[in-house]
Enzyme design. Structure first.
Site, PDB file in Angstrom:
ATOM      1  N   HIS A 121       0.827  -1.213   0.000  1.00 30.85           N
ATOM      2  CA  HIS A 121       0.000   0.000   0.000  1.00 30.85           C
ATOM      3  C   HIS A 121       0.863   1.266   0.000  1.00 30.85           C
ATOM      4  O   HIS A 121       1.187   1.817   1.055  1.00 30.85           O
ATOM      5  CB  HIS A 121      -0.900  -0.028   1.237  1.00 30.85           C
ATOM      6  CG  HIS A 121      -2.061   0.899   1.180  1.00 30.85           C
ATOM      7  ND1 HIS A 121      -3.297   0.570   1.673  1.00 30.85           N
ATOM      8  CD2 HIS A 121      -2.189   2.159   0.689  1.00 30.85           C
ATOM      9  CE1 HIS A 121      -4.137   1.574   1.493  1.00 30.85           C
ATOM     10  NE2 HIS A 121      -3.485   2.562   0.901  1.00 30.85           N
ATOM     11  N   ARG A 138       1.795   8.659  -6.184  1.00 35.52           N
ATOM     12  CA  ARG A 138       1.411  10.001  -6.664  1.00 35.52           C
ATOM     13  C   ARG A 138       1.765  10.241  -8.135  1.00 35.52           C
ATOM     14  O   ARG A 138       2.097  11.364  -8.511  1.00 35.52           O
ATOM     15  CB  ARG A 138       2.069  11.093  -5.802  1.00 35.52           C
ATOM     16  CG  ARG A 138       1.725  11.005  -4.321  1.00 35.52           C
ATOM     17  CD  ARG A 138       0.322  11.426  -4.051  1.00 35.52           C
ATOM     18  NE  ARG A 138       0.054  11.600  -2.609  1.00 35.52           N
ATOM     19  CZ  ARG A 138      -1.015  11.087  -2.011  1.00 35.52           C
ATOM     20  NH1 ARG A 138      -1.888  10.358  -2.685  1.00 35.52           N
ATOM     21  NH2 ARG A 138      -1.225  11.312  -0.738  1.00 35.52           N
ATOM     22  N   ASN A 142      -5.426   5.726  -6.910  1.00 36.35           N
ATOM     23  CA  ASN A 142      -6.195   6.981  -6.733  1.00 36.35           C
ATOM     24  C   ASN A 142      -5.322   8.189  -7.090  1.00 36.35           C
ATOM     25  O   ASN A 142      -5.159   9.111  -6.312  1.00 36.35           O
ATOM     26  CB  ASN A 142      -6.755   7.099  -5.312  1.00 36.35           C
ATOM     27  CG  ASN A 142      -5.671   7.149  -4.243  1.00 36.35           C
ATOM     28  OD1 ASN A 142      -4.561   6.663  -4.464  1.00 36.35           O
ATOM     29  ND2 ASN A 142      -5.989   7.723  -3.104  1.00 36.35           N
ATOM     30  N   HIS A 163     -10.760  -0.372   0.686  1.00 40.82           N
ATOM     31  CA  HIS A 163     -10.649   0.650   1.739  1.00 40.82           C
ATOM     32  C   HIS A 163     -12.031   0.658   2.394  1.00 40.82           C
ATOM     33  O   HIS A 163     -12.959   1.281   1.886  1.00 40.82           O
ATOM     34  CB  HIS A 163     -10.298   1.984   1.065  1.00 40.82           C
ATOM     35  CG  HIS A 163     -10.492   3.222   1.892  1.00 40.82           C
ATOM     36  ND1 HIS A 163      -9.479   4.130   2.113  1.00 40.82           N
ATOM     37  CD2 HIS A 163     -11.578   3.733   2.506  1.00 40.82           C
ATOM     38  CE1 HIS A 163      -9.946   5.143   2.836  1.00 40.82           C
ATOM     39  NE2 HIS A 163     -11.218   4.928   3.087  1.00 40.82           N
ATOM     40  N   HIS A 178      -5.600  -1.323   5.385  1.00 48.41           N
ATOM     41  CA  HIS A 178      -5.431  -0.554   6.641  1.00 48.41           C
ATOM     42  C   HIS A 178      -6.533  -0.795   7.686  1.00 48.41           C
ATOM     43  O   HIS A 178      -7.274   0.119   8.055  1.00 48.41           O
ATOM     44  CB  HIS A 178      -5.267   0.943   6.377  1.00 48.41           C
ATOM     45  CG  HIS A 178      -6.185   1.553   5.362  1.00 48.41           C
ATOM     46  ND1 HIS A 178      -7.545   1.410   5.394  1.00 48.41           N
ATOM     47  CD2 HIS A 178      -5.916   2.327   4.278  1.00 48.41           C
ATOM     48  CE1 HIS A 178      -8.079   2.070   4.384  1.00 48.41           C
ATOM     49  NE2 HIS A 178      -7.119   2.630   3.681  1.00 48.41           N
ATOM     50  N   ASN A 198      -6.520   8.671   7.380  1.00 44.88           N
ATOM     51  CA  ASN A 198      -7.773   7.941   7.237  1.00 44.88           C
ATOM     52  C   ASN A 198      -7.489   6.491   6.869  1.00 44.88           C
ATOM     53  O   ASN A 198      -6.845   6.244   5.852  1.00 44.88           O
ATOM     54  CB  ASN A 198      -8.634   8.585   6.139  1.00 44.88           C
ATOM     55  CG  ASN A 198     -10.027   7.993   6.109  1.00 44.88           C
ATOM     56  OD1 ASN A 198     -10.449   7.353   7.065  1.00 44.88           O
ATOM     57  ND2 ASN A 198     -10.733   8.184   5.015  1.00 44.88           N
ATOM     58  N   ASP A 239       0.636   2.468   3.735  1.00 42.46           N
ATOM     59  CA  ASP A 239      -0.251   3.569   3.322  1.00 42.46           C
ATOM     60  C   ASP A 239       0.544   4.878   3.235  1.00 42.46           C
ATOM     61  O   ASP A 239       0.056   5.959   3.580  1.00 42.46           O
ATOM     62  CB  ASP A 239      -1.453   3.718   4.273  1.00 42.46           C
ATOM     63  CG  ASP A 239      -2.583   4.559   3.662  1.00 42.46           C
ATOM     64  OD1 ASP A 239      -2.468   4.970   2.492  1.00 42.46           O
ATOM     65  OD2 ASP A 239      -3.578   4.803   4.370  1.00 42.46           O
ATOM     66  N   HIS A 266       2.284  14.374   0.985  1.00 39.68           N
ATOM     67  CA  HIS A 266       1.524  15.573   0.643  1.00 39.68           C
ATOM     68  C   HIS A 266       2.473  16.762   0.720  1.00 39.68           C
ATOM     69  O   HIS A 266       3.259  16.844   1.668  1.00 39.68           O
ATOM     70  CB  HIS A 266       0.391  15.827   1.657  1.00 39.68           C
ATOM     71  CG  HIS A 266      -0.797  14.955   1.484  1.00 39.68           C
ATOM     72  ND1 HIS A 266      -1.607  14.991   0.363  1.00 39.68           N
ATOM     73  CD2 HIS A 266      -1.340  14.018   2.297  1.00 39.68           C
ATOM     74  CE1 HIS A 266      -2.589  14.116   0.508  1.00 39.68           C
ATOM     75  NE2 HIS A 266      -2.454  13.495   1.663  1.00 39.68           N
ATOM     76  N   PHE A 304      -5.897  14.237   4.531  1.00 39.80           N
ATOM     77  CA  PHE A 304      -5.609  12.977   5.217  1.00 39.80           C
ATOM     78  C   PHE A 304      -4.307  12.400   4.667  1.00 39.80           C
ATOM     79  O   PHE A 304      -4.053  12.492   3.472  1.00 39.80           O
ATOM     80  CB  PHE A 304      -6.719  11.962   4.943  1.00 39.80           C
ATOM     81  CG  PHE A 304      -8.013  12.218   5.643  1.00 39.80           C
ATOM     82  CD1 PHE A 304      -8.145  11.965   7.002  1.00 39.80           C
ATOM     83  CD2 PHE A 304      -9.124  12.673   4.940  1.00 39.80           C
ATOM     84  CE1 PHE A 304      -9.369  12.156   7.643  1.00 39.80           C
ATOM     85  CE2 PHE A 304     -10.343  12.866   5.577  1.00 39.80           C
ATOM     86  CZ  PHE A 304     -10.462  12.613   6.937  1.00 39.80           C
TER      87      PHE A 304
END
Ligand SMILES: [Zn+2]
Length: 442
Positions: A59, A63, A93, A177, A230, A276, A303, A307, A321
């Site tokens: 996981h 990006r 994602n 998820h 997660h 999250n 995870d 950012h 998150f």
């Protein structure tokens, strides 16, 4: 080039043995006691250290493709190497999401230049919107093994059922998820002390476990494969254990941060701890740690979610998150496990390989190596003729802050955290890529 890793403990097939390991070019040649030192080019002294296969992260948020990111696949891959990883599974994602073959291929062509292996997931639904399935047939033909709408759960039970049917038909994995959007709506922290102190809405554990319960019900009678991402709720873990006992094809991961950091960390409003699912209470943490120690969890997965600072600024409500942590995953998890064994003074690992601390270390290494490998349908083992993908770790290294200089993003929850153990050296196909915690050739 022949390298001998001498005098250490080797993790082979889920067990520790005191042995030397001989590596020649890209392969493991021998694992045995007292191997001959006279005929080798280099000796790596491993007294007090453990040699294990490189880690697999199920996981990671790479990006790519992305918008306004500080980190990119190259910087993230280096941070992963420092953490001891040889393989990472990249979530889908992205912006735009990986929901079609062309995007999946484009991402893969970039990742081919990275020093580590990337397994790129595809989304389950078009646009990751939760309504219509992607073209499983085309994506599987192209080589996709894992499908996930990570970032949000698949709310529509009928869509989830179709996804599990597709999983059965094409022999691929659906990673979920688990989060009921209505129960989590507007929430940013765990319910209880955290939500009360910050005066914000919560994401209670039941927002996760209710979807886990639904998905397990859907899986009954469908020979698909479901992976729980997660896991952060006590009841999710209980349901998962029960489903495994019933023989369902289900696996689960837990993150280092849910094991190490309790929800009280958010009380100061530090947005590094906004994630999250949210950090949970100490009793839940203890239950999750037990799930690692008793072998319930298949994997510890990071995870890892970089950012730029601009997205983590502002109030707790506004900030994004997610946290980074792939460089610190092993020490963070090991520190959490140590606390369950040693209530007070920490001491070094003893010489008895059957002691509780060695058993705990074995569980951790299984969750970083063979466990996630099995989820990916692979098997890894440091045996003769295996590719020499290995790490040398020091599980007794004094507590210290792990320098996370490979991150460009500042959202590490482990900054200022004293962690036990470290990843010293990493070799991929026999080539040293990390030396004493520093990237040397990647
Ligand atoms: Zn997620």
């Amino acid at each position: 080039m022949r390298t001998l890793f001498a005098g250490g403990v080797v993790f082979v097939g889920g067990r520790f043995c005191r042995a030397d390991l001989l590596m020649e070019e890209t392969r493991v040649m021998a694992v045995d006691r007292g191997l001959d030192r006279s005929d080798v080019d280099r000796v790596v002294v491993c007294e007090g250290r453990v040699i294990a296969p490189t880690f697999i992260d199920l996981h990671t948020h790479l990006r790519y493709p992305g918008v306004d990111e500080d980190d990119d696949p190259t910087s993230i891959a280096r941070a992963a190497l420092v953490g001891g990883y040889g393989v990472i599974v990249a979530m889908a994602n992205t912006q735009p999401p990986i929901d079609r073959v062309e995007r999946w291929r484009e991402a893969n062509s970039l990742f081919a230049t990275l020093p580590i292996e990337v397994v790129q997931a595809a989304t389950v639904t078009l646009g990751r919107e939760g309504h219509r399935l992607v073209d499983f047939e085309r994506l599987v033909d192209a080589g996709v093994e894992i499908f996930s709408d990570d970032g949000s759960g698949i709310q529509d039970s009928s869509v989830m059922r179709q996804a599990l049917v597709a999983s059965a038909e094409f022999g691929v994995l659906i990673a979920q998820h688990s989060e009921d959007a209505a129960l989590a709506a507007g929430g940013v922290v765990n319910d209880g002390v955290a939500a009360d102190a910050l005066g914000v809405a919560s994401i209670p554990e039941v927002a996760e476990s209710v979807m886990v319960a639904r998905d397990i019900e859907l899986l009954k009678g469908i020979p698909g494969r479901l992976h729980l991402q997660h896991v952060s709720a006590r009841e999710s873990l209980n349901l998962f254990r029960q489903a495994k006992r019933e023989g369902l094809r289900i696996s689960a991961e837990v993150t280092p941060h849910h094991l190490l950091l309790p929800d009280t960390r958010v009380l100061g409003g530090d947005t590094r701890f906004k994630v999250n699912p949210p950090l949970r209470s100490v009793p839940t943490q203890m239950a999750l740690l037990q799930g690692v120690l008793d072998g319930s969890f298949d994997a510890v997965a990071t995870d890892h979610a970089p950012h730029p600072d601009s997205r983590k600024r502002g109030s707790y409500q506004e900030a994004a998150f997610g946290m980074v942590g792939i460089s610190e995953a092993m020490p963070a998890t090991w520190t959490a496990l140590w606390r369950t064994i040693e209530s007070g003074e920490r001491r070094k690992l003893g010489s008895d390989l059957a002691s509780p601390e060695w058993i705990a270390l074995g569980r951790l290494l299984s969750c970083l190596t063979s466990g996630p490998a099995e989820v990916l349908g692979r098997s890894i083992r440091l045996a003769p003729q295996a590719r020499a993908d290995l790490v040398v770790i020091d599980p007794s290294a004094e507590p210290r802050e792990i320098p996370s200089r490979w991150y460009r993003s500042g959202n590490s929850p482990y900054r200022g955290e004293m962690l036990i153990g470290r990843v010293d050296d990493v070799f991929l196909a026999g080539r040293q890529v990390v030396d004493e915690g520093e990237v040397v050739d990647a």
